[in-house]
Structures are given as C-alpha cells and as structure tokens.
Design a protein around this motif. Structure first.
Motif, PDB file in Angstrom:
ATOM      1  N   ILE A 203       0.834  -1.200   0.000  1.00 12.10           N
ATOM      2  CA  ILE A 203       0.000   0.000   0.000  1.00 12.10           C
ATOM      3  C   ILE A 203       0.870   1.252   0.000  1.00 12.10           C
ATOM      4  O   ILE A 203       2.009   1.235   0.457  1.00 12.10           O
ATOM      5  CB  ILE A 203      -1.001   0.024   1.188  1.00 12.10           C
ATOM      6  N   THR A 204       0.320   2.320  -0.531  1.00 13.65           N
ATOM      7  CA  THR A 204       1.052   3.584  -0.615  1.00 13.65           C
ATOM      8  C   THR A 204       0.918   4.363   0.688  1.00 13.65           C
ATOM      9  O   THR A 204       0.067   4.043   1.531  1.00 13.65           O
ATOM     10  CB  THR A 204       0.523   4.457  -1.764  1.00 13.65           C
ATOM     11  N   GLN A 205       1.722   5.400   0.808  1.00 13.10           N
ATOM     12  CA  GLN A 205       1.604   6.279   1.967  1.00 13.10           C
ATOM     13  C   GLN A 205       0.224   6.912   1.997  1.00 13.10           C
ATOM     14  O   GLN A 205      -0.388   7.039   3.055  1.00 13.10           O
ATOM     15  CB  GLN A 205       2.684   7.359   1.925  1.00 13.10           C
ATOM     16  N   ALA A 206      -0.287   7.290   0.819  1.00 17.60           N
ATOM     17  CA  ALA A 206      -1.616   7.905   0.739  1.00 17.60           C
ATOM     18  C   ALA A 206      -2.694   6.915   1.169  1.00 17.60           C
ATOM     19  O   ALA A 206      -3.651   7.296   1.859  1.00 17.60           O
ATOM     20  CB  ALA A 206      -1.879   8.413  -0.677  1.00 17.60           C
ATOM     21  N   ASP A 207      -2.557   5.648   0.762  1.00 19.04           N
ATOM     22  CA  ASP A 207      -3.526   4.621   1.166  1.00 19.04           C
ATOM     23  C   ASP A 207      -3.541   4.474   2.681  1.00 19.04           C
ATOM     24  O   ASP A 207      -4.607   4.414   3.300  1.00 19.04           O
ATOM     25  CB  ASP A 207      -3.181   3.258   0.550  1.00 19.04           C
TER      26      ASP A 207
END
Length: 69
Positions: free
Chosen positions: A16-20
């Motif tokens: 998962i991304t930092q934004a997720d």
C-alpha cells in the motif's frame, strides 16, 4: 531516546502507498512521510490505528532506541 519505526517496511510488504495508509487511519500523507522518516512521534491513537491496519502490535511497529548507549 529516539523513536524507531517499521511503518515503511510493513507498508511496502502490504503493497500500500503512503496515501492509502493515511486514508485508512484518517491522517495526511505528509504525516505518514514524517513518521517513516522519524521526524514525528505519533499519538497513541494513531500508533494503534496504524498497528491495526497491519494486524500487528504497536511494539512491533515502534521501538525506542537509546542512541547507541
């Protein structure tokens, strides 16, 4: 004492991304960036919310180091 975090390691392993992650815990992406870089100490609630995302304990995500002493 310095706070050491394994958020990036767990986040990348989960794909998962930092934004997720930020969205899942109700934080800003910049907060996740600062946490991963050791420039921000999270509140207990945020630490617990992040641990819950990865199904780990807070202690698995965060440790304190004494700076090499």
């Amino acid at each position: 004492m310095a706070l050491v975090t394994k958020i990036k390691e767990f986040r990348e392993k989960a794909g998962i991304t930092q934004a997720d992650l930020a969205e899942k815990v109700g934080a800003r992406r910049e907060t996740i960036v600062h946490l991963e870089n050791g420039k921000y100490n999270p509140s207990l609630k945020l630490a617990m919310d992040i641990a819950r995302v990865f199904d780990v304990t807070v202690e698995e995500l965060f440790t304190f180091t004494d700076g090499g002493k």
